[in-house]
Scaffold this motif. Structure first.
Motif, short mmCIF file in Angstrom:
data_model
loop_
_atom_site.label_atom_id
_atom_site.label_comp_id
_atom_site.label_asym_id
_atom_site.label_seq_id
_atom_site.Cartn_x
_atom_site.Cartn_y
_atom_site.Cartn_z
N ALA A 1 46.64 18.54 50.63
CA ALA A 1 45.21 18.81 50.77
C ALA A 1 44.93 20.29 50.53
O ALA A 1 43.96 20.67 49.86
N LEU A 2 45.81 21.15 51.06
CA LEU A 2 45.67 22.58 50.81
C LEU A 2 45.94 22.89 49.34
O LEU A 2 45.25 23.72 48.74
N ALA A 3 46.94 22.24 48.74
CA ALA A 3 47.24 22.46 47.33
C ALA A 3 46.03 22.12 46.46
O ALA A 3 45.68 22.87 45.53
N SER A 4 45.38 21.00 46.76
CA SER A 4 44.18 20.61 46.02
C SER A 4 43.07 21.62 46.19
O SER A 4 42.38 21.99 45.24
N ALA A 5 42.91 22.11 47.42
CA ALA A 5 41.87 23.10 47.69
C ALA A 5 42.14 24.39 46.93
O ALA A 5 41.20 25.00 46.37
N LEU A 6 43.38 24.84 46.88
CA LEU A 6 43.73 26.08 46.17
C LEU A 6 43.39 25.97 44.68
O LEU A 6 42.91 26.93 44.07
N THR A 7 43.65 24.79 44.10
CA THR A 7 43.32 24.58 42.68
C THR A 7 41.82 24.70 42.45
O THR A 7 41.36 25.35 41.51
N LYS A 8 41.04 24.07 43.32
CA LYS A 8 39.58 24.12 43.19
C LYS A 8 39.05 25.54 43.41
O LYS A 8 38.14 25.99 42.71
N ILE A 9 39.62 26.24 44.39
CA ILE A 9 39.15 27.60 44.71
C ILE A 9 39.43 28.53 43.54
O ILE A 9 38.56 29.32 43.14
N GLU A 10 40.63 28.46 42.98
CA GLU A 10 40.95 29.33 41.84
C GLU A 10 40.01 29.07 40.67
O GLU A 10 39.53 30.00 40.03
N SER A 11 39.75 27.80 40.41
CA SER A 11 38.84 27.45 39.32
C SER A 11 37.45 28.01 39.60
O SER A 11 36.79 28.55 38.71
N GLY A 12 36.99 27.89 40.84
CA GLY A 12 35.67 28.39 41.20
C GLY A 12 35.56 29.90 41.12
O GLY A 12 34.49 30.46 40.80
N CYS A 13 36.67 30.60 41.41
CA CYS A 13 36.65 32.07 41.37
C CYS A 13 36.63 32.62 39.95
O CYS A 13 36.34 33.81 39.76
N THR A 14 36.95 31.79 38.96
CA THR A 14 36.97 32.26 37.57
C THR A 14 35.68 31.94 36.82
O THR A 14 35.58 32.24 35.64
N THR A 15 34.69 31.37 37.50
CA THR A 15 33.43 31.07 36.83
C THR A 15 32.56 32.32 36.71
O THR A 15 32.73 33.29 37.44
N LYS A 16 31.61 32.28 35.80
CA LYS A 16 30.71 33.41 35.57
C LYS A 16 29.81 33.67 36.77
O LYS A 16 29.30 34.78 36.96
N ALA A 17 29.60 32.65 37.58
CA ALA A 17 28.73 32.81 38.75
C ALA A 17 29.34 33.75 39.79
O ALA A 17 28.64 34.32 40.62
N ASN A 18 30.65 33.89 39.74
CA ASN A 18 31.34 34.76 40.71
C ASN A 18 31.22 36.21 40.26
O ASN A 18 31.85 36.63 39.29
N ASN A 19 30.42 36.99 40.98
CA ASN A 19 30.28 38.40 40.64
C ASN A 19 30.82 39.30 41.75
O ASN A 19 30.33 40.41 41.96
N TYR A 20 31.84 38.82 42.45
CA TYR A 20 32.43 39.60 43.55
C TYR A 20 32.97 40.91 43.00
O TYR A 20 33.70 40.94 42.01
N ASP A 21 32.63 42.02 43.65
CA ASP A 21 32.99 43.34 43.10
C ASP A 21 33.53 44.29 44.17
O ASP A 21 33.31 45.50 44.10
N ASN A 22 34.25 43.73 45.17
CA ASN A 22 34.76 44.57 46.25
C ASN A 22 36.28 44.46 46.33
O ASN A 22 36.82 43.74 47.16
#
Length: 295
Positions: free
Chosen positions: A224-245
């Protein structure tokens, strides 16, 4: 146990670096006791600040709003269940509105901890996956990882500060060996902060592996954690992510800046292990816990 030993070895390496710097400062001032005393005072001040104020700084920097059970029953209930399983006090629960799926924990000890999830994370994950992520974060709390990383970061900052002071002291010294002192100080200013940073990043990666394992053992659901990590990494690489810290990159469960595949020396400068490496370890743990073989 293996990862705890690795972390201890890395702290020993950081201590060795500080001892070398202490000797350098003592050489420049012609009195090793002065050098060590100055370093000790600065180290205590840095660690005191990091110990007592890192939690508030992390929450403010990432625009976190602390919530109650009534406001966020799903997240609060999952965290409460994990706290009971892990034998931990109930931490504060927070929501961050930064536009990426991610989570982090902060606080100097289990009685003064907070776990945080972002809004996109809550929308993206199933209950089992969210439980896996929160168990990972609660493991950081249980393993005192926030304190460990605060100390590692402080020590790395201290190394950079003291070597820079040594350079300036050498430049304005009237000693007859000033040229040699300056060369030694410059070499230390270039090499020792890099060495300290590599040790700090190594500690960070090892604490992530440890939290993955500890969290998966709490829930009994490594995949379940492995699946979550895959989804999180994919979400962090989208253009919507503008994290800058970048100062807070290491606190998140997955790097906010994505984890593109890389090998060799590049891996030394990562705050997190690669997601495929983490998943491979979780698969091995799933086989150990649940007897499920993975190709």
């Amino acid at each position: 146990m293996y990862w705890r030993l690795r972390t201890a070895a890395m702290f020993a390496a950081m201590t060795l670096i500080l001892v070398v710097i202490g000797g350098l400062v003592g050489y420049l001032f012609k009195n090793w006791m002065i050098g060590m005393a100055v370093m000790l005072v600065i180290s205590i001040a840095f660690n005191f600040y990091a110990y007592f104020f890192s939690k508030g700084m992390a929450l403010r920097a990432n625009k976190v709003q602390l919530v109650t059970r009534e406001q966020e029953p799903r997240l609060y209930g999952i965290v409460e269940g994990i706290a009971l399983k892990a034998g931990l006090p109930m931490p504060e629960v927070g929501i961050s509105n930064v536009p990426m799926p991610n989570a982090f924990a902060t606080g100097r000890n289990p009685k003064n901890a907070a776990v945080v999830a972002t809004r996109p994370l809550l929308s993206l994950l199933t209950d089992d996956e969210l439980e896996g992520v929160m168990a990972h974060e609660m493991s950081h709390v249980k393993n005192r990882d926030i304190l460990v990383m605060s100390v590692a970061s402080t020590m790395a900052s201290l190394v950079a500060y003291v070597t820079r002071v040594a350079v300036w002291s050498s430049m304005f010294s009237n000693d007859e060996n000033n040229g040699l002192s300056l060369v030694i100080a410059l070499i230390a200013d270039i090499t020792l902060p890099i060495a300290a940073m590599l040790v700090q990043l190594g500690v960070s990666r090892n604490r992530e592996y440890l939290a993955d394992e500890s969290g998966a053992r709490i829930t009994g659901k490594p995949m379940a954690l492995a699946s979550a990590l895959t989804k999180i990494e994919s979400g962090c690489t989208t253009k919507a992510n503008n994290y800058d810290n970048p100062s807070y990159e290491s606190v998140w469960i997955s790097s906010p800046f994505g984890m593109k595949k890389a090998r060799g020396l590049v891996n030394l400068f990562r705050t997190h292990p690669t997601t495929p490496d983490r998943i491979a370890r979780l698969k091995a743990l799933d086989e150990e816990i649940n007897g499920i073989k993975h190709l």
